[in-house]
Design a protein around this motif. Structure first.
Motif, PDB file in Angstrom:
ATOM      1  N   TRP A 266       0.728  -1.295  -0.181  1.00 53.17           N
ATOM      2  CA  TRP A 266       0.016  -0.035  -0.047  1.00 53.17           C
ATOM      3  C   TRP A 266       0.723   1.344   0.018  1.00 53.17           C
ATOM      4  N   PRO A 267       0.363   2.417  -0.398  1.00 54.29           N
ATOM      5  CA  PRO A 267      -0.841   2.599  -1.432  1.00 54.29           C
ATOM      6  C   PRO A 267      -0.844   1.779  -2.871  1.00 54.29           C
ATOM      7  N   TYR A 268      -2.148   1.540  -2.918  1.00 55.47           N
ATOM      8  CA  TYR A 268      -2.337   1.122  -4.284  1.00 55.47           C
ATOM      9  C   TYR A 268      -1.874   1.990  -5.487  1.00 55.47           C
ATOM     10  N   VAL A 269      -1.079   1.621  -6.397  1.00 54.25           N
ATOM     11  CA  VAL A 269      -0.733   2.666  -7.224  1.00 54.25           C
ATOM     12  C   VAL A 269      -0.882   2.049  -8.935  1.00 54.25           C
ATOM     13  N   GLU A 270      -1.349   2.624  -9.722  1.00 52.15           N
ATOM     14  CA  GLU A 270      -1.463   2.478 -11.140  1.00 52.15           C
ATOM     15  C   GLU A 270      -0.786   3.289 -11.900  1.00 52.15           C
ATOM     16  N   GLY A 271      -0.708   3.103 -13.174  1.00 52.33           N
ATOM     17  CA  GLY A 271      -0.115   4.118 -14.207  1.00 52.33           C
ATOM     18  C   GLY A 271      -0.580   3.940 -15.731  1.00 52.33           C
ATOM     19  N   LEU A 272      -0.299   4.920 -16.397  1.00 53.45           N
ATOM     20  CA  LEU A 272      -0.691   4.814 -17.943  1.00 53.45           C
ATOM     21  C   LEU A 272       0.525   5.565 -18.539  1.00 53.45           C
ATOM     22  N   ARG A 273       0.854   5.183 -19.868  1.00 51.01           N
ATOM     23  CA  ARG A 273       1.822   5.951 -20.597  1.00 51.01           C
ATOM     24  C   ARG A 273       0.907   7.079 -20.820  1.00 51.01           C
ATOM     25  N   MET A 274       1.663   8.206 -21.314  1.00 56.35           N
ATOM     26  CA  MET A 274       1.045   9.504 -21.625  1.00 56.35           C
ATOM     27  C   MET A 274      -0.053   9.312 -22.626  1.00 56.35           C
ATOM     28  N   ASP A 275       0.317   8.768 -23.841  1.00 56.83           N
ATOM     29  CA  ASP A 275      -0.837   8.796 -24.850  1.00 56.83           C
ATOM     30  C   ASP A 275      -1.706   8.060 -24.557  1.00 56.83           C
ATOM     31  N   GLU A 276      -1.821   6.932 -23.630  1.00 57.43           N
ATOM     32  CA  GLU A 276      -2.980   6.164 -22.937  1.00 57.43           C
ATOM     33  C   GLU A 276      -3.747   7.358 -22.184  1.00 57.43           C
ATOM     34  N   ALA A 277      -3.224   8.008 -21.217  1.00 59.80           N
ATOM     35  CA  ALA A 277      -4.084   8.947 -20.352  1.00 59.80           C
ATOM     36  C   ALA A 277      -4.585   9.827 -21.163  1.00 59.80           C
ATOM     37  N   MET A 278      -3.993  10.128 -22.514  1.00 59.05           N
ATOM     38  CA  MET A 278      -4.602  11.383 -23.285  1.00 59.05           C
ATOM     39  C   MET A 278      -5.537  11.114 -24.176  1.00 59.05           C
ATOM     40  N   HIS A 279      -5.802   9.650 -24.297  1.00 61.12           N
ATOM     41  CA  HIS A 279      -6.989   9.144 -25.031  1.00 61.12           C
ATOM     42  C   HIS A 279      -8.414   9.462 -24.744  1.00 61.12           C
ATOM     43  N   PRO A 280      -9.158   9.960 -25.786  1.00 59.01           N
ATOM     44  CA  PRO A 280     -10.406  10.365 -25.441  1.00 59.01           C
ATOM     45  C   PRO A 280     -11.402   9.355 -24.582  1.00 59.01           C
ATOM     46  N   LEU A 281     -11.025   8.067 -24.866  1.00 59.18           N
ATOM     47  CA  LEU A 281     -11.903   7.067 -23.992  1.00 59.18           C
ATOM     48  C   LEU A 281     -11.513   7.024 -22.301  1.00 59.18           C
ATOM     49  N   THR A 282     -10.296   7.320 -22.133  1.00 65.27           N
ATOM     50  CA  THR A 282      -9.770   7.539 -20.891  1.00 65.27           C
ATOM     51  C   THR A 282     -10.689   8.289 -20.068  1.00 65.27           C
ATOM     52  N   LEU A 283     -11.354   7.822 -18.992  1.00 67.17           N
ATOM     53  CA  LEU A 283     -12.167   8.593 -18.234  1.00 67.17           C
ATOM     54  C   LEU A 283     -11.830   8.938 -16.851  1.00 67.17           C
ATOM     55  N   LEU A 284     -11.939  10.152 -16.521  1.00 68.07           N
ATOM     56  CA  LEU A 284     -12.093  10.553 -15.145  1.00 68.07           C
ATOM     57  C   LEU A 284     -13.452  10.664 -14.384  1.00 68.07           C
ATOM     58  N   ALA A 285     -14.145   9.710 -13.749  1.00 67.79           N
ATOM     59  CA  ALA A 285     -15.212   9.375 -13.387  1.00 67.79           C
ATOM     60  C   ALA A 285     -15.529   9.765 -12.125  1.00 67.79           C
ATOM     61  N   LEU A 286     -16.527  10.424 -11.800  1.00 69.65           N
ATOM     62  CA  LEU A 286     -17.328  11.220 -10.763  1.00 69.65           C
ATOM     63  C   LEU A 286     -18.580  10.593 -10.456  1.00 69.65           C
ATOM     64  N   GLY A 287     -19.164   9.788 -11.350  1.00 72.87           N
ATOM     65  CA  GLY A 287     -20.482   9.195 -11.036  1.00 72.87           C
ATOM     66  C   GLY A 287     -20.771   7.948 -11.814  1.00 72.87           C
ATOM     67  N   MET A 288     -21.736   7.349 -11.654  1.00 80.89           N
ATOM     68  CA  MET A 288     -22.300   6.214 -12.230  1.00 80.89           C
ATOM     69  C   MET A 288     -23.741   5.847 -12.192  1.00 80.89           C
ATOM     70  N   TYR A 289     -24.472   5.448 -13.090  1.00 75.60           N
ATOM     71  CA  TYR A 289     -26.011   5.375 -13.063  1.00 75.60           C
ATOM     72  C   TYR A 289     -26.677   6.648 -12.787  1.00 75.60           C
ATOM     73  N   GLY A 290     -25.813   7.828 -13.345  1.00 74.14           N
ATOM     74  CA  GLY A 290     -26.662   9.308 -13.045  1.00 74.14           C
ATOM     75  C   GLY A 290     -26.535   9.782 -11.751  1.00 74.14           C
ATOM     76  N   GLU A 291     -25.845   8.950 -10.851  1.00 76.70           N
ATOM     77  CA  GLU A 291     -25.670   9.599  -9.399  1.00 76.70           C
ATOM     78  C   GLU A 291     -24.163   9.603  -8.934  1.00 76.70           C
ATOM     79  N   VAL A 292     -23.851  10.069  -7.966  1.00 81.45           N
ATOM     80  CA  VAL A 292     -22.511  10.083  -7.235  1.00 81.45           C
ATOM     81  C   VAL A 292     -21.962   8.729  -7.178  1.00 81.45           C
ATOM     82  N   LEU A 293     -20.653   8.362  -7.331  1.00 82.27           N
ATOM     83  CA  LEU A 293     -20.014   7.196  -7.178  1.00 82.27           C
ATOM     84  C   LEU A 293     -20.277   6.614  -5.836  1.00 82.27           C
TER      85      LEU A 293
END
Length: 333
Positions: A202-229
């Protein structure tokens, strides 16, 4: 080998010894167990999960900004049947709350998501600390209906709410030397009972290559099903990378750091021969202990659900395949 954990009373296997539920819930396995008289225990385990899913799952409530428009990003909406909310919120991997799929929904009520700050730092011109309110205002929110494929062989279809991570990346203006983006999850022993175990570093760490992070499909998610996460799904903010196995999509983020070196990620450090840095969904590369060629969609037909063929890049090959042109995808798993 079992490792005794401190204080919490949990016994957890080392990461390479954790057997995924998809392995022992397959139809062939069930028939074998029936022959050996172990079916009763397996059916009881399945019935317990189903009962938990059918129970009233507390919903975090709607937030006005989450009345989001459908995304115009290619590949961000699928016409597949959505996974029921009760299944998506009661069958999760979130090891900070335990290793069983039911543990996050059972234990994550202890997570305090307000106030919350995400620090963005490293090789950027404009480092910043953002509250969850800042993140919600940073860009227009969209609904993204993505498939989620777990390395253990199960999948879901979830309507996420957020915006492309690239919007945040553009705001902080990475330096030319920045080649990777590192994500760090909250690790609080008081709020997260799983952090008391030694199942991961711990802590849990993940990572992406820069072009992966910049891809339009890579989402910063703040909710799901129209509600707060919900807490068990990574509240209050997480990453969703739909063409990679689910463990790449770091939850409950507290830090995003830009670096010139490939990050040492949690599962890669725990078992490098099983969990590579890229972790793209590739049905042609088996996990050392099971095939990745097929998957089971959660919520379909219960215990005896038919397995479906796993798609290359989880069905997003047309959108992301070019990112890996010329790479050996068996070596770079």
């Amino acid at each position: 080998m079992l490792i005794k954990t401190d204080r919490d009373g949990f016994d957890h296997s080392v990461p390479s010894e954790i057997t995924p539920q998809a392995v022992y819930r397959g139809r062939r396995d069930m028939l074998r167990w029936m022959a050996t008289g172990a079916a009763g225990a397996a059916l009881a385990s399945w019935a317990q999960r189903e009962a938990f899913a059918q129970a009233q799952v507390p919903r975090p409530g709607k937030l006005a900004p989450l009345a989001a428009a459908k995304s115009a990003v290619a590949g961000a909406v699928t016409m597949e049947k959505l996974t029921d909310y009760k299944d998506a919120t009661s069958y999760n991997n979130f090891y900070e709350f335990g290793t069983d799929k039911e543990d996050p929904a059972e234990h994550a009520h202890t997570l305090r998501t307000s106030p919350w700050t995400v620090e963005v730092s490293g090789l950027v011109k404009k480092p910043v600390k953002l509250s969850i309110e800042d993140l919600r205002r940073l860009a227009p929110l969209e609904e993204r209906i993505y498939r989620l494929r777990c390395v253990e062989g199960w999948s879901m279809v979830i309507p996420w709410v957020g915006y492309s991570l690239s919007k945040l990346v553009e705001r902080v203006e990475p330096l030319g030397a920045a080649k990777f983006v590192e994500f760090t999850t909250l690790a609080d022993r008081d709020q997260m009972p799983g952090v008391r175990s030694r199942v991961l570093d711990w802590p849990y760490v993940e990572g992406l290559r820069m072009d992966e992070a910049m891809h339009p499909l890579t989402l910063l998610a703040l909710g799901m099903y129209g509600e707060v996460l919900p807490n068990q799904n990574g509240a209050p903010v997480r990453v969703v990378v739909p063409w990679k196995y689910g463990f790449k999509s770091a939850k409950s983020l507290v830090q995003i750091r830009f670096t010139d070196r490939m990050p040492g990620t949690a599962w890669n450090k725990a078992a490098a021969n099983e969990y590579g840095f890229y972790s793209n969904v590739n049905p042609n590369v088996d996990h050392p202990r099971w095939s990745q060629a097929t998957e089971r969609r959660i919520g379909e037909d219960g215990l005896f659900a038919k397995r479906r063929k796993t798609l290359m890049f989880n069905g997003y090959e047309a959108q992301v395949g070019q990112l890996y042109a010329g790479m050996d995808l068996k070596k770079n798993y």
